[in-house]
Design a protein around this motif. Structure first.
Motif, PDB file in Angstrom:
ATOM      1  N   GLN A  32       1.910   3.006  -9.325  1.00  0.00           N
ATOM      2  CA  GLN A  32       1.651   3.175  -7.885  1.00  0.00           C
ATOM      3  C   GLN A  32       1.604   4.662  -7.521  1.00  0.00           C
ATOM      4  O   GLN A  32       1.969   5.518  -8.316  1.00  0.00           O
ATOM      5  CB  GLN A  32       2.717   2.441  -7.080  1.00  0.00           C
ATOM      6  CG  GLN A  32       2.582   0.928  -7.217  1.00  0.00           C
ATOM      7  CD  GLN A  32       3.509   0.193  -6.285  1.00  0.00           C
ATOM      8  OE1 GLN A  32       4.725   0.276  -6.422  1.00  0.00           O
ATOM      9  NE2 GLN A  32       2.933  -0.517  -5.330  1.00  0.00           N
ATOM     10  N   LEU A  89       1.899   2.973  -2.763  1.00  0.00           N
ATOM     11  CA  LEU A  89       0.575   2.410  -2.484  1.00  0.00           C
ATOM     12  C   LEU A  89      -0.092   1.975  -3.792  1.00  0.00           C
ATOM     13  O   LEU A  89       0.251   2.446  -4.870  1.00  0.00           O
ATOM     14  CB  LEU A  89      -0.292   3.452  -1.780  1.00  0.00           C
ATOM     15  CG  LEU A  89       0.233   3.956  -0.426  1.00  0.00           C
ATOM     16  CD1 LEU A  89      -0.527   5.191   0.027  1.00  0.00           C
ATOM     17  CD2 LEU A  89       0.145   2.872   0.631  1.00  0.00           C
ATOM     18  N   ASP A 218      -7.270   7.601   3.674  1.00  0.00           N
ATOM     19  CA  ASP A 218      -6.120   6.886   4.241  1.00  0.00           C
ATOM     20  C   ASP A 218      -5.236   6.247   3.163  1.00  0.00           C
ATOM     21  O   ASP A 218      -4.039   6.109   3.346  1.00  0.00           O
ATOM     22  CB  ASP A 218      -6.590   5.819   5.237  1.00  0.00           C
ATOM     23  CG  ASP A 218      -7.374   4.723   4.542  1.00  0.00           C
ATOM     24  OD1 ASP A 218      -8.404   5.050   3.918  1.00  0.00           O
ATOM     25  OD2 ASP A 218      -6.951   3.562   4.589  1.00  0.00           O
ATOM     26  N   THR A 220      -5.255   3.171   2.304  1.00  0.00           N
ATOM     27  CA  THR A 220      -4.869   1.793   2.656  1.00  0.00           C
ATOM     28  C   THR A 220      -6.089   0.884   2.821  1.00  0.00           C
ATOM     29  O   THR A 220      -6.014  -0.144   3.482  1.00  0.00           O
ATOM     30  CB  THR A 220      -4.036   1.770   3.966  1.00  0.00           C
ATOM     31  OG1 THR A 220      -4.813   2.392   4.999  1.00  0.00           O
ATOM     32  CG2 THR A 220      -2.723   2.505   3.809  1.00  0.00           C
ATOM     33  N   CYS A 238      -7.762   2.467  -3.776  1.00  0.00           N
ATOM     34  CA  CYS A 238      -6.408   2.505  -3.193  1.00  0.00           C
ATOM     35  C   CYS A 238      -5.791   1.112  -3.028  1.00  0.00           C
ATOM     36  O   CYS A 238      -4.572   0.980  -3.095  1.00  0.00           O
ATOM     37  CB  CYS A 238      -6.412   3.255  -1.869  1.00  0.00           C
ATOM     38  SG  CYS A 238      -7.408   2.476  -0.596  1.00  0.00           S
ATOM     39  N   VAL A 239      -6.605   0.090  -2.822  1.00  0.00           N
ATOM     40  CA  VAL A 239      -6.027  -1.247  -2.631  1.00  0.00           C
ATOM     41  C   VAL A 239      -6.369  -2.217  -3.771  1.00  0.00           C
ATOM     42  O   VAL A 239      -5.592  -3.117  -4.080  1.00  0.00           O
ATOM     43  CB  VAL A 239      -6.430  -1.880  -1.265  1.00  0.00           C
ATOM     44  CG1 VAL A 239      -5.695  -1.217  -0.120  1.00  0.00           C
ATOM     45  CG2 VAL A 239      -7.934  -1.829  -1.063  1.00  0.00           C
TER      46      VAL A 239
END
Ligand code: FES
Length: 278
Positions: A32, A89, A218, A220, A238-239
């Motif tokens: 992460q 994240l 961001d 996210t 990122c996700v």
């Protein structure tokens, strides 16, 4: 606000950042990352988590100094406050017992591969670690990585180590010399290192996971800046990541997208340096 517990130069151009972040330390898992802003005017930069300590409530990352924001971060000291430190994240690495795992790390990825190697080892796998450095003075965390590895190799371009060659050649040699099969390769480092490792393992059909490093905003899933193509599908690093199958990544697109702000980054750095060091 997150307080810096330690910020030190590990080797030229690579710094360690340990931050007091109790909520993140409690929840983070290997692979992460955190999003950091060194000040309110800086950009948001993603840093892979290299270690954490729940008792100390700390989270550690290793970062490469490349542009204005990372330069600013490299000048911060113990006791300074970081205005934005968000995480953990991204999806954690899928840790399973698969047999023998070859972990490859280069540059900031030497730090980032540590929790991945540790987790594979704790899951009962045989862990072979391969660290890539241009020269011996760029190597750090050697003992830390050795402590979670059954076998340890270094590829470098100087004469300090036995393995004087490029990482993909040493990787191929390890794969060919091994009596047992290598079940998975996991590579973290610069885009070229991850690309080269993926190319090297493709003919052998060894599953190769890479931790992609596109530009992020961001972190996210809302801005689309970290878009990559994997297996013909659009993914947000990122996700949906940051880990993807290296054999399916559209590397050409990733190399091109990473260069999008290259000229602006140089201009920004020159402008900031003139202000700080007139
Ligand atoms: Fe914005 Fe991933 S950084 S979508």
């Amino acid at each position: 606000m997150a307080k810096i517990l330690r910020r030190e130069r590990l080797v030229p151009n690579l710094h360690l950042l340990e931050v007091h972040a109790p909520e993140i330390a409690k929840r983070c898992k290997p692979g992460q990352f955190v999003i950091v802003m060194p000040d309110e005017f800086g950009e948001r930069i993603p840093l892979t988590i290299a270690d954490w300590n729940i008792e100390k409530a700390s989270v550690t990352s290793v970062f490469l100094v490349v542009g204005t924001s990372t330069h600013k971060l490299s000048l911060m000291k113990q006791g300074d406050d970081i205005p934005v430190f968000v995480g953990p994240l991204g999806k954690p690495v899928d840790i399973n017992k698969c047999g023998t795992v070859l972990c490859v790390g280069g540059c900031y990825g030497i730090g980032a591969i540590y929790p991945v190697a540790r987790a594979f080892k704790e899951a009962g796998n045989k862990v072979i670690t391969l660290l890539d450095v241009k020269a011996n003075y760029l190597l750090y965390w050697e003992e830390k990585l050795k402590s979670v590895s059954d076998e340890f190799h270094i590829s470098s371009r100087d004469y300090y180590y036995d393995c004087k060659d490029f990482v993909q050649h040493i990787l191929k040699k390890i794969v060919k010399d091994k009596k047992e099969s290598i079940n998975q390769v996991f590579a973290i480092g610069c885009t070229y290192l991850m690309y080269a490792c993926s190319q090297a393992t493709k003919p052998y059909g060894i599953k190769t996971m890479v931790s992609l490093n596109p530009i992020m905003v961001d972190g996210t899933g809302m801005c689309g800046a970290c878009r990559v193509s994997v297996g013909g599908e659009t993914k947000f690093t990122c996700v949906d990541g940051p880990d993807f199958d290296g054999h399916l990544v559209d590397w050409e697109e990733l190399f091109a997208r990473r260069k999008s702000y290259f000229d602006d980054e140089i201009q920004s750095l020159c402008y900031w340096e003139k202000k700080i060091f007139p």
